[in-house]
Design an enzyme around this catalytic site. Structure first.
Site, PDB file in Angstrom:
ATOM      1  N   GLU A 223     -11.180   9.203  10.259  1.00  0.00           N
ATOM      2  CA  GLU A 223     -10.443   7.963  11.014  1.00  0.00           C
ATOM      3  C   GLU A 223      -8.909   8.616  11.184  1.00  0.00           C
ATOM      4  O   GLU A 223      -8.196   8.574  10.600  1.00  0.00           O
ATOM      5  CB  GLU A 223     -10.343   6.870  10.147  1.00  0.00           C
TER       6      GLU A 223
ATOM      7  N   GLN B   7       0.818  -1.120   0.015  1.00  0.00           N
ATOM      8  CA  GLN B   7      -0.068  -0.067  -0.004  1.00  0.00           C
ATOM      9  C   GLN B   7       0.895   1.195   0.031  1.00  0.00           C
ATOM     10  O   GLN B   7       1.190   1.969   1.048  1.00  0.00           O
ATOM     11  CB  GLN B   7      -0.861   0.073   1.285  1.00  0.00           C
TER      12      GLN B   7
ATOM     13  N   GLU C 136       4.425  14.293   4.602  1.00  0.00           N
ATOM     14  CA  GLU C 136       5.676  13.927   5.396  1.00  0.00           C
ATOM     15  C   GLU C 136       6.578  14.992   5.447  1.00  0.00           C
ATOM     16  O   GLU C 136       6.881  15.974   4.484  1.00  0.00           O
ATOM     17  CB  GLU C 136       6.219  12.604   4.731  1.00  0.00           C
TER      18      GLU C 136
ATOM     19  N   ASP D 191     -10.233   7.387   5.464  1.00  0.00           N
ATOM     20  CA  ASP D 191      -9.366   6.422   6.111  1.00  0.00           C
ATOM     21  C   ASP D 191      -7.877   6.984   6.360  1.00  0.00           C
ATOM     22  O   ASP D 191      -7.424   8.007   5.566  1.00  0.00           O
ATOM     23  CB  ASP D 191      -9.135   5.340   5.223  1.00  0.00           C
TER      24      ASP D 191
ATOM     25  N   TYR E  44      -1.781  11.155   7.882  1.00  0.00           N
ATOM     26  CA  TYR E  44      -0.655  10.849   7.498  1.00  0.00           C
ATOM     27  C   TYR E  44      -0.426  11.338   5.850  1.00  0.00           C
ATOM     28  O   TYR E  44       0.556  10.686   5.393  1.00  0.00           O
ATOM     29  CB  TYR E  44      -0.536   8.913   7.429  1.00  0.00           C
TER      30      TYR E  44
HETATM   31  C1  NOJ Z   1      -7.430   1.935   8.574  1.00  0.00           C
HETATM   32  C2  NOJ Z   1      -8.379   0.868   8.365  1.00  0.00           C
HETATM   33  O1  NOJ Z   1      -9.547   0.804   9.268  1.00  0.00           O
HETATM   34  C3  NOJ Z   1      -7.982  -0.488   8.392  1.00  0.00           C
HETATM   35  O2  NOJ Z   1      -8.491  -1.602   8.460  1.00  0.00           O
HETATM   36  C4  NOJ Z   1      -6.698  -0.309   7.268  1.00  0.00           C
HETATM   37  O3  NOJ Z   1      -5.954  -1.549   7.236  1.00  0.00           O
HETATM   38  C5  NOJ Z   1      -5.833   0.544   7.448  1.00  0.00           C
HETATM   39  N1  NOJ Z   1      -6.437   1.865   7.762  1.00  0.00           N
HETATM   40  C6  NOJ Z   1      -5.064   1.075   6.146  1.00  0.00           C
HETATM   41  O4  NOJ Z   1      -6.029   1.477   5.038  1.00  0.00           O
END
Ligand code: NOJ
Length: 532
Positions: free
Chosen positions: A240, A166, A205, A198, A202
């Protein structure tokens, strides 16, 4: 008051919810047929976890195209029909937007890694050494040893905060920022009501920092919000950001520089479990006291469990050890800095504790977010890797595959839970709907009662400090009135005097019953009282 400040959210894992075409994977067609359940339960807004094209190495949080639907879930048309049906049933829907990173299978990354001179190179963050940004923590501690991964082909390292599959996008690149706004436009044009975004701390940087919560990140999020408000007023953004309350506050923004309508309150969640384990309210009172007031029109999103491990990032090392020893005695129950178990098994399927936790969720400040399956007390499957054990098929009935799918059991994306305690013949929606005393009916009753009690939306919190430490009792108060929540965190009955109130209190959950002077709470008991 905007709808989101007093809404009940429901996190729905499309792959796990209902299989409409019998191929063993949940999909939009199946979901459409099951929306009645959510409407009946009193859900206001569904949060759909990622359903984009993806190699599914992080269950869809590794996106390989922002503009489509993974074929297992159906076509874009099926998505649109599901959204229509959600709206027709009077609910709203927000979708996950994974903007910090893509999959390494995204065409942008495939092109970017072709060579150092690729025109897409700058979409990601590259370095010829692993020594940059050394103050940045590793999040997936059990699998990753560095936030840099070496790309053989082009001879440089790329930056990733999660799995090495990722790669993080480079938000210093205006083209990336623009692409993300295009993505947002695409989905909002389809009529969704907003996004759960999500991993937002982050995005940028900077050397010499921990690369989290940077001013540049906030600036871009403000730009994003302006874009949404200008073109799509009324749509909402949920953040999040697994951070301490003081670091979360800036994600709400300020008047004129708004960011999110809602932010998950991560730190309070483990403390609810801690309070019950220790029979002591202290940790919850402390974190709520440290939680700053938030701007008008915003709200916390609170939860008991979600699709990830029960994260213990926002507790001290001592408290983490306590939580691990208490709730995850077997090492395989632990993952990264958390616990990979569902709510019901965490509390040994003790109905009293499951209800008590929900009562706290529904009465403390915040908009509650339920996790699919927890409304019936679903179990987990610890033998599955990573977080898959808390993402097993929804248990609808005692039919084969729990009514989730008509596929052969070995064709399911994941086995259905089938153990003697949590198996689908014991735990399922159908039988709990028929049983007036079931957990599902109790949770629904709480949901509907909460929805009828306006003060639970934004009412301020006032603790009852003079009671034994085993109790967690508080007022919620505002112009809508007052509400008194009483909780016994301990395994022993407790009797205490109520704050004086003439002529007494109405017990909201046991409609009509009037309570005066003293109250006796059984072990793990709770009461919702309204001064009359
Ligand atoms: C937070 C998500 O809730 C989780 O499931 C995921 O692996 C990470 N972010 C990366 O996207």
């Amino acid at each position: 008051m905007s709808w989101h400040t007093n809404a009940i959210f429901y996190e729905l894992y499309p792959r796990a919810f209902a299989d409409g075409d019998g191929d063993g994977h949940g999909d939009f067609a199946g979901m459409r047929q099951k929306l009645e359940h959510l409407q009946w339960l009193g859900v206001d807004c569904i949060w759909l976890t990622p359903f984009y094209p993806s190699p599914l190495k992080d269950d869809g949080y590794d996106v390989s195209s922002y503009y489509g639907v993974h074929p297992a879930f159906g076509q874009l048309e099926d998505f649109k029909m599901a959204v229509e049906e959600i709206h027709r049933r009077g609910m709203k829907v927000i979708i996950d937007l994974v903007m910090n990173h893509t999959s390494d299978q995204h065409p942008w990354f495939k092109e970017a890694r072709r060579s150092k001179d690729s025109p897409m190179r700058d979409f990601y963050v590259w370095s010829d050494t692993q020594n940059r940004y050394r103050d940045t923590r590793i999040i997936f501690l059990d699998t990753e040893t560095s936030n840099w991964a070496y790309d053989e082909g082009s001879g440089e390292y790329y930056w990733h905060r999660f799995y090495s599959s990722q790669p993080d996008l480079n938000y210093d690149n205006p083209a990336v920022r623009e692409e993300m706004l295009n993505t947002i436009r695409f989905w909002l044009d389809l009529g969704i009501d907003g996004f759960r975004i999500d991993a937002i701390p982050y995005l940028f940087e900077r050397e010499g920092t921990n690369c989290e919560n940077l001013p540049e990140t906030h600036q871009y999020l403000q730009e994003l919000r302006r874009f949404v408000d200008q073109h799509y007023p009324g749509r909402v953004l949920l953040a999040e950001a697994n951070q301490w309350p003081q670091d979360l506050l800036p994600y709400f923004g300020e008047p004129g520089a708004e960011e999110f309508h809602l932010c998950f309150h991560f730190p309070v969640m483990p403390r609810l479990y801690m309070a019950i384990a220790r029979e002591d309210r202290e940790s919850v009172v402390r974190i709520m006291t440290e939680t700053p007031p938030i701007p008008e029109g915003t709200q916390w999103a609170t939860f008991l469990r979600n699709h990830d491990e029960l994260t213990l990032e926002m507790v001290s090392p001592e408290d983490r050890k306590f939580m691990w020893d208490y709730y995850a005695p077997e090492s395989r129950q632990r993952l990264n800095l958390g616990i990979r178990r569902r709510l019901a098994p965490l509390v040994e399927n003790d109905r009293r504790k499951i209800e008590l936790l929900h009562s706290l969720l529904f009465t403390l400040p915040g908009a509650p977010v339920l996790y699919y399956g927890d409304e019936i007390g679903m179990g987990d499957n610890i033998s599955l890797p990573d977080r898959n054990g808390v993402r097993t098929p929804m248990q609808w009935s005692n039919a084969e595959n729990g009514g989730f799918s008509t596929a052969r059991p070995d064709a399911l994306y994941s086995p259905v839970i089938n153990d003697p305690v949590f198996g689908y013949t014991q735990v399922n929606v159908e039988s709990q709907r028929e049983d007036a005393e079931s957990l599902l009916q109790t949770i629904r009753h709480m949901v509907l009662t909460r929805k009828n009690t306006a003060v639970l939306g934004l009412g301020r919190l006032e603790w009852l400090h003079d009671l034994p430490k085993e109790t967690l009792c508080f007022w919620r108060k505002d112009e809508n009135g007052a509400f008194l929540a009483l909780h016994n965190l301990s395994a022993r009955p407790i009797t205490f005097a109520l704050p004086e109130f003439e002529p007494g209190y109405e017990d909201l959950l046991k409609t009509g019953e009037i309570v005066r002077e003293t109250i006796a709470l059984p072990a793990y008991g709770y009461r919702w009282l309204l001064p009359r």
